[in-house]
Design a protein around this motif. Sequence first.
Motif, PDB file in Angstrom:
ATOM      1  N   ARG A 152       0.849  -1.197   0.000  1.00 47.63           N
ATOM      2  CA  ARG A 152       0.000   0.000   0.000  1.00 47.63           C
ATOM      3  C   ARG A 152       0.879   1.238   0.000  1.00 47.63           C
ATOM      4  O   ARG A 152       1.918   1.259   0.666  1.00 47.63           O
ATOM      5  CB  ARG A 152      -0.885   0.036   1.244  1.00 47.63           C
ATOM      6  CG  ARG A 152      -1.946  -1.036   1.311  1.00 47.63           C
ATOM      7  CD  ARG A 152      -2.595  -1.035   2.675  1.00 47.63           C
ATOM      8  NE  ARG A 152      -3.775  -1.883   2.733  1.00 47.63           N
ATOM      9  CZ  ARG A 152      -4.460  -2.131   3.851  1.00 47.63           C
ATOM     10  NH1 ARG A 152      -4.076  -1.594   4.998  1.00 47.63           N
ATOM     11  NH2 ARG A 152      -5.527  -2.909   3.816  1.00 47.63           N
TER      12      ARG A 152
ATOM     13  N   GLN B  77       2.036   4.625   1.423  1.00 49.39           N
ATOM     14  CA  GLN B  77       1.942   5.137   2.788  1.00 49.39           C
ATOM     15  C   GLN B  77       2.286   6.614   2.834  1.00 49.39           C
ATOM     16  O   GLN B  77       3.235   7.068   2.184  1.00 49.39           O
ATOM     17  CB  GLN B  77       2.902   4.391   3.713  1.00 49.39           C
ATOM     18  CG  GLN B  77       2.401   3.044   4.188  1.00 49.39           C
ATOM     19  CD  GLN B  77       3.285   2.505   5.294  1.00 49.39           C
ATOM     20  OE1 GLN B  77       4.496   2.688   5.293  1.00 49.39           O
ATOM     21  NE2 GLN B  77       2.676   1.814   6.248  1.00 49.39           N
TER      22      GLN B  77
ATOM     23  N   ARG C  43      -9.362   7.362   1.556  1.00 49.83           N
ATOM     24  CA  ARG C  43      -8.562   7.331   2.790  1.00 49.83           C
ATOM     25  C   ARG C  43      -7.206   7.978   2.555  1.00 49.83           C
ATOM     26  O   ARG C  43      -6.688   8.710   3.414  1.00 49.83           O
ATOM     27  CB  ARG C  43      -8.393   5.882   3.253  1.00 49.83           C
ATOM     28  CG  ARG C  43      -7.618   5.758   4.546  1.00 49.83           C
ATOM     29  CD  ARG C  43      -7.509   4.325   5.003  1.00 49.83           C
ATOM     30  NE  ARG C  43      -8.810   3.773   5.359  1.00 49.83           N
ATOM     31  CZ  ARG C  43      -8.993   2.552   5.867  1.00 49.83           C
ATOM     32  NH1 ARG C  43      -7.948   1.761   6.067  1.00 49.83           N
ATOM     33  NH2 ARG C  43     -10.192   2.117   6.158  1.00 49.83           N
ATOM     34  N   LEU C  44      -6.615   7.706   1.391  1.00 46.12           N
ATOM     35  CA  LEU C  44      -5.312   8.261   1.083  1.00 46.12           C
ATOM     36  C   LEU C  44      -5.374   9.793   1.027  1.00 46.12           C
ATOM     37  O   LEU C  44      -4.516  10.488   1.581  1.00 46.12           O
ATOM     38  CB  LEU C  44      -4.833   7.708  -0.265  1.00 46.12           C
ATOM     39  CG  LEU C  44      -3.326   7.663  -0.520  1.00 46.12           C
ATOM     40  CD1 LEU C  44      -2.623   6.873   0.558  1.00 46.12           C
ATOM     41  CD2 LEU C  44      -3.047   7.049  -1.882  1.00 46.12           C
TER      42      LEU C  44
ATOM     43  N   GLU D   7      -2.383   1.429   9.098  1.00 45.34           N
ATOM     44  CA  GLU D   7      -1.762   0.672   8.033  1.00 45.34           C
ATOM     45  C   GLU D   7      -1.416   1.546   6.834  1.00 45.34           C
ATOM     46  O   GLU D   7      -0.567   1.197   6.020  1.00 45.34           O
ATOM     47  CB  GLU D   7      -2.693  -0.457   7.594  1.00 45.34           C
ATOM     48  CG  GLU D   7      -2.958  -1.485   8.690  1.00 45.34           C
ATOM     49  CD  GLU D   7      -3.938  -2.542   8.243  1.00 45.34           C
ATOM     50  OE1 GLU D   7      -4.577  -2.351   7.192  1.00 45.34           O
ATOM     51  OE2 GLU D   7      -4.049  -3.563   8.937  1.00 45.34           O
ATOM     52  N   TRP D   8      -2.083   2.668   6.651  1.00 48.15           N
ATOM     53  CA  TRP D   8      -1.877   3.514   5.481  1.00 48.15           C
ATOM     54  C   TRP D   8      -0.934   4.673   5.772  1.00 48.15           C
ATOM     55  O   TRP D   8      -0.725   5.518   4.901  1.00 48.15           O
ATOM     56  CB  TRP D   8      -3.212   4.051   4.976  1.00 48.15           C
ATOM     57  CG  TRP D   8      -4.134   2.964   4.514  1.00 48.15           C
ATOM     58  CD1 TRP D   8      -4.962   2.213   5.285  1.00 48.15           C
ATOM     59  CD2 TRP D   8      -4.297   2.485   3.178  1.00 48.15           C
ATOM     60  NE1 TRP D   8      -5.640   1.294   4.530  1.00 48.15           N
ATOM     61  CE2 TRP D   8      -5.256   1.448   3.217  1.00 48.15           C
ATOM     62  CE3 TRP D   8      -3.738   2.834   1.942  1.00 48.15           C
ATOM     63  CZ2 TRP D   8      -5.650   0.753   2.092  1.00 48.15           C
ATOM     64  CZ3 TRP D   8      -4.136   2.151   0.812  1.00 48.15           C
ATOM     65  CH2 TRP D   8      -5.081   1.131   0.889  1.00 48.15           C
TER      66      TRP D   8
END
Length: 921
Positions: A300, A302, A363-364, A408-409
Amino acid sequence: MNNGIHGFSSGPKRSRVSVNGLTLRLTPHGHLLCEAAEEAAEIDVSLSARLEAAFAQGSGPGLLQLGAGEVGRSLPPAFAWWRGFATRYVAALCLHGDGTSVIANRPTAIPDIPTPGESDLAELVRAAPMMMGIEYLTLDVLRSLWKDLQLATAVAFSATKGDLQTVLKAFNPAWNLVGRVHFNLAENRNDSELPFAFMATYTTHLSAQGKARHVLLGEALREYAGAANRTKLLALLMPVQRAAEACVWLRPMVDSGEIYHPLRWTPQDAAILLASVGALESAGVVVRMPPTWRASRPPRPQVTATLGAQAPSKLGLDGLLDFSVELSLDGERLSEREIAALLAGTDGLVLLRGQWVEVDRARLERMMRQFQAADELSRSQGLSFAEAMRMLADPMAMGGAIGSAAGEWARVSAGPWLAKTLKALRSPDGTGVDPGTALRGTLRPYQKAGVQWLHLLSGLGLGACLADDMGLGKTIQVLSLLLVQQQQSPGTKLAPCLIVAPASLLANWAAEIDRFAPGLNARILHPSGMTTEEAQQFSPVDAEGLDLAITSYGTLLRMPVLAHIPWRLLILDEAQAIKNPNAKQTRVAKSLQARARIALTGTPVENSLGDLWSIFDFINPGLLGGAKPFAKYVKTLSERSENPYGPLRELVRPYILRRMKTDRSVIADLPDKTEVKAHCHLSRKQAALYTQAVVDLERRLGEADGIQRRGLVLAMLMRLKQICNHPSQWLNDGDWAEADSGKLARLREVVEVVASRQEKMLVFTQFREAAVPLTGFLSSLFGRPGLLLDGEVPVKQRRGLVQQFQEDEAVPFFVLSLKAGGAGLTLTAASHVVHFDRWWNPAVENQATDRAFRIGQRKNVLVHKFVCRGTVEEKIDKMIESKQSLSDAMLSGGGEINLTEMTDAALLDLVALDLNTAMRE
């Protein structure tokens, strides 16, 4: 049957098949035994031990260990054949699913697995290798052993009180895959439009190498066709049905039968599967992702925040650290073009830099906004060291600027300067600091590391909690730090330092300074070391002339001037004294001014994490936030499923240095026996009785001579000893209240540390009348009864008492009268020895100490010698310790001081009470 091992009864002799000294033998009654043999195969010893232990319980447990626990291991032919037989049973058990039939008259209910058919059993017999007792191998024997396997499984099931998967997982986790449906996703790089492949499979058994054997789920329809296998087929497909109910995309595939065939998928199809992993696994389906995906997830992007790339311009918790934000993939920064492509695309899987990347665009974007807002805030107002450390430890919950967006991101990492600093704090190596000849002693390696750590933290303006175990030398490390700071500032007059300690430890500090750092200009600010007038007149100007001031917690309340002096270092000894943030002495201690603060304690957390907060609120105010937010945060920790205390531990770890006596790297550098003086104050009742005794002695000395005088002196010295122990020992009133004895108060302090470490202690007294009260007092402190050995205990019972103390972990202490327990006993279970009263003969005391410190002792022994300040106990102790010419002249052949030959004046001077020193706060 002779000593040879036969195959068939009419065949030639054959050698035994052995496993590291073991062989399998089938008896005429059809029992399979595992026995010792002369020959040994080259097989791991632990395997032999497991098999021998399992077969000792019977044929069934032995076969279950072979079939379930030893898959994938290389075995000699006979062992491998029996393993194959048992593996058939275990595999059938896994494929049975959640069957409901019950084996009658068994300890618990497990699926009843039918014995293999006659043709299968006959094939097994024909394939059997040569082994001892093979002539007794029949179909009926195999059927009987199959039932033994079922019974052994039932017993194991009952013992675990769990499910079948739990039982088999204990043998080998791979068994949990057998009989399970797997949804497999693989990459298909040869097809750009349909770059993924999907297959539903199930596992039939484990191979001889312990690998799960997969076949297409469609094979189950053919293999289990017919009414006889209907239950097995339904059990196999049940997880798929449950998954279809939870995942709307799966239902059409099941209804159409598409699930039973390999499929080619788009990235969107694969993304839907990825999002459904939790629901599928809850239904009982095993999901297998491409092997190139770490932790079964694609990488992913980050949002990465880096803190502390450069050293801050200002030191301390308020020092401001630099803060930068970027978007990265696998630790590599993404270009503006790549970021734009990610944010412009759709959610799911995106091919980036030759690999599939998971993207949640909303979300990003949200995290990018929050991180950029934090970046802007840090540029306008700055990011303090405390805020940075909270963010680094737990940006989700410690009140950091990132808030709930991290996870997690997102990732927060330390920049070069901060990373290097934290590494030095977490792993001090003891290099770079040396107090030189100013220290009258030698630091051990772990103590050098402690001095380096204290020096680094104090130099950064940060607080430290030195939490070494009792007896590891916290005092000498602090004194070495002060000497190092002086050495690094030659010709400069440094600001003074302040040590705050319990009143009972002030004399210990003074003695340690005289012993290790006599060059320090130190002064005790306490009624035991200064008059009331001197305390009232003490000013900041007086402090400027000192290197070090030492005071008690109680004196802080009586000398408000201490709060107006800018101390270089503020050191709290036994810092658990400020664990109650609402106590007055805690508030006063925290109000003192200092460039850096140090807490010394062997028990940083006594009752709750609130104790830790209070200590950190002293050494690094604000690092853990306010009391109420911290309490709220701690309450949420229990809701975390994985490593709940990890972030908090990571946050405080740089500021706590804790070494234990049980740590081998520390034990290697410690003496086997460490002796410390436990200085005690007198209560008012003790002081009054002591003063009266001295007056009586002075009056009666002029009336006695010769043997009568010697008897008077000995009796009076005994009386003073008893008063120093407890007034009730002299008065014989049976009271023994803790408040009336400084020694009982000091004993409580020692016991609290010993009990928190779950260690054991010996307590010696020369008075039998003190042993019983001491036993009761210690029982109340430990919360458990201990043992007592005095002259009234019959000799025959002593061995039993010693054995109980040595072997019973529930027995925390042993009180012994010096004569009854001072010799001939081995009590190595104890790691602490307390001499409640002194014999005034080092040889006798050492003999008692050696009950614990002797051959067989694997722990360090810490010896606590109780001495009442300002009394005859302290003066005689100094005579023995310093070996002055006076004491040398009066040491008798046995090492005991002969006090009866002293002049009246010398004797009265010896027993005279120094009230300022003797009285507690």
